[in-house]
Design an enzyme around this catalytic site. Structure first.
Site, PDB file in Angstrom:
ATOM      1  N   ASP A 349       0.783  -1.069   0.009  1.00 53.64           N
ATOM      2  CA  ASP A 349       0.191   0.023   0.022  1.00 53.64           C
ATOM      3  C   ASP A 349       0.834   1.106  -0.063  1.00 53.64           C
ATOM      4  O   ASP A 349       2.254   1.158  -0.155  1.00 53.64           O
ATOM      5  CB  ASP A 349      -0.984   0.093   1.199  1.00 53.64           C
ATOM      6  N   HIS A 679       1.794  -8.963  -3.841  1.00 56.16           N
ATOM      7  CA  HIS A 679       0.839  -7.929  -3.599  1.00 56.16           C
ATOM      8  C   HIS A 679       1.373  -6.384  -3.575  1.00 56.16           C
ATOM      9  O   HIS A 679       1.925  -6.148  -2.629  1.00 56.16           O
ATOM     10  CB  HIS A 679      -0.041  -8.289  -2.308  1.00 56.16           C
ATOM     11  N   ASP A 727       1.256 -17.285  -5.332  1.00 55.20           N
ATOM     12  CA  ASP A 727       1.974 -16.420  -6.112  1.00 55.20           C
ATOM     13  C   ASP A 727       0.913 -15.606  -6.863  1.00 55.20           C
ATOM     14  O   ASP A 727       0.800 -15.716  -8.371  1.00 55.20           O
ATOM     15  CB  ASP A 727       2.832 -16.868  -6.899  1.00 55.20           C
ATOM     16  N   GLU A 736       2.750 -10.397   0.173  1.00 54.09           N
ATOM     17  CA  GLU A 736       2.884  -9.197  -0.225  1.00 54.09           C
ATOM     18  C   GLU A 736       4.377  -8.982  -0.027  1.00 54.09           C
ATOM     19  O   GLU A 736       5.103  -9.717   0.452  1.00 54.09           O
ATOM     20  CB  GLU A 736       2.194  -8.334   1.066  1.00 54.09           C
TER      21      GLU A 736
END
Length: 870
Positions: A349, A679, A727, A736
């Site tokens: 993020d 991610h 994956d 992540e």
């Protein structure tokens, strides 16, 4: 985050109205979609909280009463300026689907649900318009999808109303198409090896998945197919972490370098691998380069890292960004804004978190500090200036310090200014007000940014890292070092004044990183302050801590952002300091005792992990725990020169690079079959072909038996621990990226690169003493004696050692002294160039010392070879 809640009564739905829309347009007929058709959405009833739903342009998402609700600002120009959505929706061309949802809005607004391509050009597959009011209504539509797309996006466009809206969704469903095929991971050949390779003199182990219970014949083959070694395997029964029946192969006796080796057993042939002493040289650079790609507040130069990674600076207030240069606090928590630009994006993020940034910055600093204390580090030659592709290269500062500084500058900006409530404390984190979807480049993030309240944990993280910064930057940038030192002392004092200010659990837009036991942070901060300044008050604090004598090395992970006492223990063991000899010997013995326990775990497991085999140990970021345990093994080797510990660290890394149940490398770009789809909003190629995959050298989080994201929970339900990984970009709980995982990889990669061919540890051929004959407030007088304990004479010598901080040599005699940073090299004069066997040479120096501690060095080398120091 998974939240537990009661579902609201179903009677509430009886009052809802229903709007049923059928067909893509007038005159288009569709077959009925069966009620038991496959469901393509995850957590559509919000019984598991808000994940994996994202939002943009709205307030925080809330699922407290079993519905998904949010506040939508009024006055947005377009419907698409605010939205709620889900990625990873599986669509099949020509299939019938029924989209249904409950919706309400107060006072009322138009809502548009769009099934679309999740990246430019955002092709629409189907859409439905509805008008939402205070009374909940059911909306359903049947349609045919024109294209295949396993990663489509459903978005509810909710912007454009003149007034602020309170909007809620529930029971969102998309039924139809084909069920997802049963997930069976492709594990490739049953012979599992480190797909990168092995050091010539190091351990070489492999694992064979087989039903055979008797030993198997194995063959090591060259790239040309010739058999160069052979033997018999060792049956190991059923491996607890994978559930596989396995045998192990040890081919350590083969030490001939080469490329393209394969290992064959039980009718299977492994992926190819190399045997080389330079295997990990590039990994050191790749794993550190990851941090440049994660930088916030600076344009990323494609000429440095690759054209596909070039992007404008993120979060500097350039539309649609609202920027990090003047960030207000979460409403009701403070009345000021701070400039908190820079730093690294924490993970997948766009948030920046002090406690995670703290341990990551520490590990980069520690990677460099090890070059002062470890025999195999060659004085830091491989970590100097211009060794990485950074904008700061060529500034006479080691590049790894330049990269760490990018984060440290951000950490310093998070400190509460003087004159404000809680002055000197540190804000816990800064991130978007609400979660955003994938993909989303930093410069395109439209969410408002918010500064979250200070916490004691964050404050102590800054105190520890800033103290470490002060001693390591002192030889290169005195002003910055002084700034770090002042901030460290201020933060420590503030934490002592406010010892129980905790970050809350939960929240939206970013992870909580909550921690209600900060005794370990107090210990770590006291250690770093003591190592830097040598003050009695900090020594008293660290020795009074229960962590100073307690067991701080957990089996499942020696340390992490929430458990940092081991960081202090490792630094007390390795960084020169003034602890009494007996106490320091006990500290060092605790490191080797922990390493012995990790070796025992490694030997007990057929995949060679220094890590328990139970499901409880396979947690979020388990790969970093494996690496951190390897760091303890590597540190034990640095302390003892016992090759068992070095070989344990080397063998632990085999797991990361393919010697595991999935037969894959968890590091992008490394190994025949490696992770590609971690991610990340920035590196989202799986969702948007115009977006890159994560750069080479990025470590995936790894198997997580808790399956804390809906994608993994649905796909991997019932998995054995080592199989609890996929994956796929949608699995943030297993796949992540994160800065504290890559900082661990960078540390161990640097250690591995320093080992060269490995092999036998050479005997020492010299002994040295470093005697301080006098000291005064700003200086000292030292004499160094080196004795030749070997059999041949030394003809021409260079003696090297490193100061811990800001010390500078101003005068010397009986040798020519040069100083680069903190490293001093003394070379012979014409009359004392030869040191006979049993003979010695002595030289002296006068130096200046500032406010930092000035302990005697533990590592002194003669012509690059370490001496026994007394």
């Amino acid at each position: 985050m998974i939240l537990n809640r009661r579902r609201r009564p179903q009677l509430a739905l009886l009052a809802a109205t229903t709007l049923v829309l059928t067909g893509a347009g007038a005159g288009v007929a569709h077959a009925e979609v069966p009620p038991d058709a496959p469901e393509q959405l995850r957590n559509g009833d919000f019984s598991e909280g808000v994940s994996p739903w994202f939002s943009y342009g709205t307030g925080a998402l809330d699922a407290a009463d079993g519905r998904l609700c949010t506040t939508v600002p009024g006055g947005l120009a377009n419907p698409w300026d605010a939205g709620i959505g889900q990625d990873g929706v599986r669509l099949t061309a020509g299939a019938e689907y029924r989209l249904g949802f409950d919706v309400s809005a107060t006072p009322g607004t138009a809502v548009k649900a769009v099934l679309q391509l999740g990246s430019a050009p955002y092709t629409t597959y189907a859409s439905v318009d509805a008008t939402a009011g205070p009374q909940t209504q059911r909306v359903e539509r049947t349609f045919t999808v024109p294209d295949d797309n396993p990663n489509a996006q459903l978005v509810f466009q909710v912007g454009g109303a003149p007034a602020e809206q309170r909007l809620c969704l529930d029971d969102v469903s998309l039924r139809g198409g084909e069920p997802a095929p049963p997930y069976v991971p492709d594990t490739g050949p049953r012979v599992r090896v480190n797909q990168v390779g092995y050091l010539p003199g190091g351990p070489k182990n492999a694992t064979v998945v087989t039903e055979a219970t008797e030993p198997l014949t194995w063959q090591l083959r060259s790239a040309g197919g010739a058999v160069v070694a052979s033997g018999r395997s060792t049956p190991r029964g059923v491996d607890a972490a994978s559930g596989q029946r396995v045998q192990t192969i040890d081919f350590s006796s083969h030490r001939i370098p080469g490329t393209g080796y394969t290992l064959a057993a039980d009718g299977e042939t492994s992926h190819p691998f190399d045997i080389s002493g330079t295997l990990y040289d590039r990994l050191r650079a790749d794993s550190l380069q990851f941090f440049y790609a994660q930088r916030s507040g600076i344009a990323i130069d494609g000429d440095l890292i690759g054209a596909e990674y070039a992007r404008p600076a993120g979060h500097l207030g350039v539309a649609p960004n609202q920027g990090d240069t003047e960030v207000p606090c979460v409403p009701g928590t403070c009345d000021y804004s701070l400039d908190v630009r820079g730093g690294w994006y924490d993970a997948g993020d766009h948030g920046k978190y002090v406690v995670n940034g703290g341990i990551a910055a520490y590990q980069l600093l520690s990677t460099f500090e090890r070059t002062k204390t470890a025999e195999s580090a060659d004085g830091g030659a491989a970590l100097g200036d211009a060794t990485l592709r950074l904008p700061e290269r060529g500034n006479r500062v080691p590049d790894v310090l330049d990269e760490a500084r990018w984060e440290i500058e951000f950490l310093l900006r998070m400190q509460v200014p003087a004159g404000r409530p809680l002055a000197g404390m540190v804000h816990h984190k800064i991130h978007d007000r609400a979660w955003t979807g994938l993909p989303l480049a930093p410069q395109d993030d439209p969410q408002p940014r918010e500064l979250h309240p200070p916490s004691t944990a964050a404050t102590l993280n800054l105190a520890a890292v800033a103290a470490q910064c002060a001693r390591l930057f002192a030889p290169y940038d005195a002003a910055f070092a002084a700034r770090c030192g002042s901030a460290a002392k201020t933060a420590y004092a503030a934490a002592r004044a406010h010892p129980a200010v905790y970050a809350p659990a939960g929240g939206a837009g970013g992870g909580p990183y909550d921690d209600t036991d900060v005794t370990d942070e107090f210990y770590w901060a006291a250690v770093e302050l003591y190592l830097t300044f040598g003050e009695q008050r900090h020594r008293d604090d660290l020795t009074a801590s229960p962590h100073h004598t307690g067991d701080v090395f957990a089996p499942g992970g020696a340390f992490g952002w929430q458990a940092v006492a081991a960081l202090g223990r490792l630094d007390l063991a390795t960084v020169p300091n003034g602890l009494p000899a007996a106490d320091r010997a006990r500290v060092r013995a605790s490191v080797t005792a922990a390493a012995d326990a990790y070796l025992a775990a490694l030997r007990a497991q057929a995949y060679g992990l220094p890590f328990p085999a139970d499901a409880a140990s396979y947690v979020w970021g388990s790969n970093s725990n494996v690496v951190n345990n390897a760091i303890v093994l590597a540190t034990a080797f640095d302390l003892t020169r016992d090759a068992r510990y070095r070989d344990g660290a080397v063998q632990a890394v085999d797991y990361l690079f393919g010697r595991n149940a999935l037969n894959m490398s968890y590091v992008t770009g490394w190994g025949e079959r490696h992770a590609r789809n971690q991610h990340s909003r920035i590196f989202a190629h799986q969702l948007d072909p115009a977006s890159p995959n994560p750069p080479a050298g990025s470590l995936a989080g790894g198997p997580n038996a808790a399956l804390q994201d809906p994608y993994a929970a649905q796909l991997l339900k019932g998995c054995r621990p080592m199989f609890c990984y996929v994956d796929d970009i949608n699995s943030y709980a297993t796949n992540e990226v994160a800065i504290n995982w890559n900082s661990a990889l960078a540390w161990v990669a640097s250690f591995l690169a320093d080992q060269g061919a490995a092999g036998a540890v050479p005997a020492r051929g010299c002994a040295a003493t470093y005697d301080v004959h006098g000291s005064w407030p700003d200086g000292f007088n030292t004499q160094v004696t080196v004795r030749n304990t070997g059999s041949p004479a030394v003809n021409g010598w260079a003696v090297r050692f490193a100061f811990t901080g800001d010390q500078r040599v101003t005068r010397s005699w009986s040798a020519r002294l040069d100083q680069s940073g903190a490293t001093v090299t003394a070379r012979n004069l014409s009359y004392n160039a030869t040191i006979a066997p049993g003979g010695s040479v002595t030289f002296g120096l006068i130096g200046t010392a500032g406010a930092l501690a000035n302990p005697s060095p533990d590592l002194i080398t003669l012509n690059g070879a370490p001496c026994t120091v007394s």
